[in-house]
Design an enzyme around this catalytic site. Structure first.
Site, PDB file in Angstrom:
ATOM      1  CG  ASP A 187     -59.392  25.444  -4.988  1.00 22.74           C
ATOM      2  OD1 ASP A 187     -60.092  26.410  -4.640  1.00 22.74           O
ATOM      3  OD2 ASP A 187     -59.865  24.398  -5.434  1.00 22.74           O
TER       4      ASP A 187
ATOM      5  CG  ASP B 280     -52.581  26.295  -2.366  1.00 20.69           C
ATOM      6  OD1 ASP B 280     -52.261  25.475  -3.246  1.00 20.69           O
ATOM      7  OD2 ASP B 280     -53.635  26.225  -1.721  1.00 20.69           O
TER       8      ASP B 280
END
Length: 344
Positions: free
Chosen positions: A28, A26
């Site tokens: 952010d 991932d």
């Protein structure tokens, strides 16, 4: 990863970057926060790559194109990063649409450039109006300046029976000024107005995992994320292992209360966790669980913690006590005092 109920974080005698061939990262909260790299991210990713691990960056944000994301990562010092290293929910939803409409079909786009690029890649034609005879409607995050009238266009087409797709349904998205409405909030506008339900592609649903595996060719992937309800649940749905890092939205209390589909395989502070093995959590007498110098138990109404040592080891022991007590549910025992001992 077994689909049986996880009752404790697992250990690993190998560095995770050696035990798995591909990291599905991932962005952010894991690699960067706002415009800056998270501490230790750049160095950790470089070391993992140099050791032979493939790095793939997986995002539910459908606004930016893979080229734009790769350029941002390169600016942060994560090199080399190319567009082929980025997988977006826009790509996942474009594939989903392409399997249900004819080649060259028109698709009404409610969102940004990332969606348009992904649709063209699948041989579909983005259009802007419900009057353009679209074969499908697709909705993805369009940024804070997306005009309200775009939702009306979606509603007109969906109300006529045009199939409706959404890149993802994350209700919020982090910004430099705080938490802002995400694509899920925009999807709710159309849902309320039409009473319809979209087909959704993004994490934690299977189309996103399928897209990621197709594009990376991963044989033994490790999902690395900071969100239980997208990253970790997505790994659960894909039946692969996961590493939760504590650099984003998940804190100790949320982790202890995690439902089975939200329980990660491994827990670590940040991306340095990819470069090392993970300690075992062992069961001891009287229903206790030990990791490092800490022992955790589920007492009367609360979680108890004894010992000393690394805070993360204490958290891992607490997870084992909490998840075992909860079984197939969510742990409701009070862990506040125990977490306070760990500074978490």
């Amino acid at each position: 990863m077994s689909r049986s109920v996880r009752t404790r974080p697992e250990g690993s005698g190998q560095a995770l970057s050696e035990a798995y061939d591909t990291a599905l990262l991932d962005l952010d909260g894991v690699v960067y926060a706002g415009g800056s790299a998270i501490a230790y991210a750049v160095e950790s990713l470089a070391e993992a790559r140099e050791g032979g691990m493939r790095l793939a960056y997986v995002t539910n944000n459908a606004l930016r194109t893979p080229d734009t994301v790769a350029a941002h990562l390169t600016e942060l010092g994560i090199r080399p990063t190319g567009a082929d290293d980025v997988i977006t929910s826009a790509q996942a939803v474009a594939r989903l649409i392409s399997e249900q409409v004819p080649q060259g079909a028109r698709v009404l786009v409610i969102g940004g450039e990332g969606l348009r690029v992904a649709l063209r890649e699948r041989g579909l034609v983005p259009v802007e109006s419900a009057d353009d005879d679209p074969a499908a409607v697709v909705q993805g995050y369009g940024g804070p300046e997306l005009p309200w009238g775009r939702f009306a266009e979606a509603c007109y087409a969906v109300a006529r029976g045009v199939p409706w797709f959404a890149s993802n349904t994350d209700l919020t998205i982090p910004s430099g000024r705080g938490i802002a409405p995400g694509n899920g909030a925009a999807v709710e506008v159309v849902r309320i107005a039409t009473g319809a339900e979209p087909q959704v592609a993004g994490k934690p649903l299977p189309p996103m995992h399928r897209e990621t595996i197709l594009r990376t060719g991963a044989k033994r992937p490790l999902v690395v994320g900071d969100r239980l309800d997208t990253d970790i649940e997505g790994a659960f749905n894909g039946d692969v292992d996961s590493l939760l890092v504590l650099t984003g939205v998940t804190d100790g209390a949320r982790l202890l209360a995690a439902a089975p589909q939200h329980r990660p395989t491994y827990v670590d502070a940040d991306l340095r966790g990819m470069l090392r093995g993970q300690p075992e959590v062992g069961e001891v007498g009287d229903g206790g669980f030990r990791c490092g110098g800490w022992t955790a138990t589920a007492g009367a109404g609360r979680l108890e913690l004894d010992g000393d040592g690394e805070a993360l080891d204490g958290l891992r022991a607490l997870c084992a006590a909490a998840w075992t007590a909860a079984g197939e549910g969510r742990c409701e025992l009070d862990g506040e005092k125990a977490l306070a001992r760990l500074g978490l």
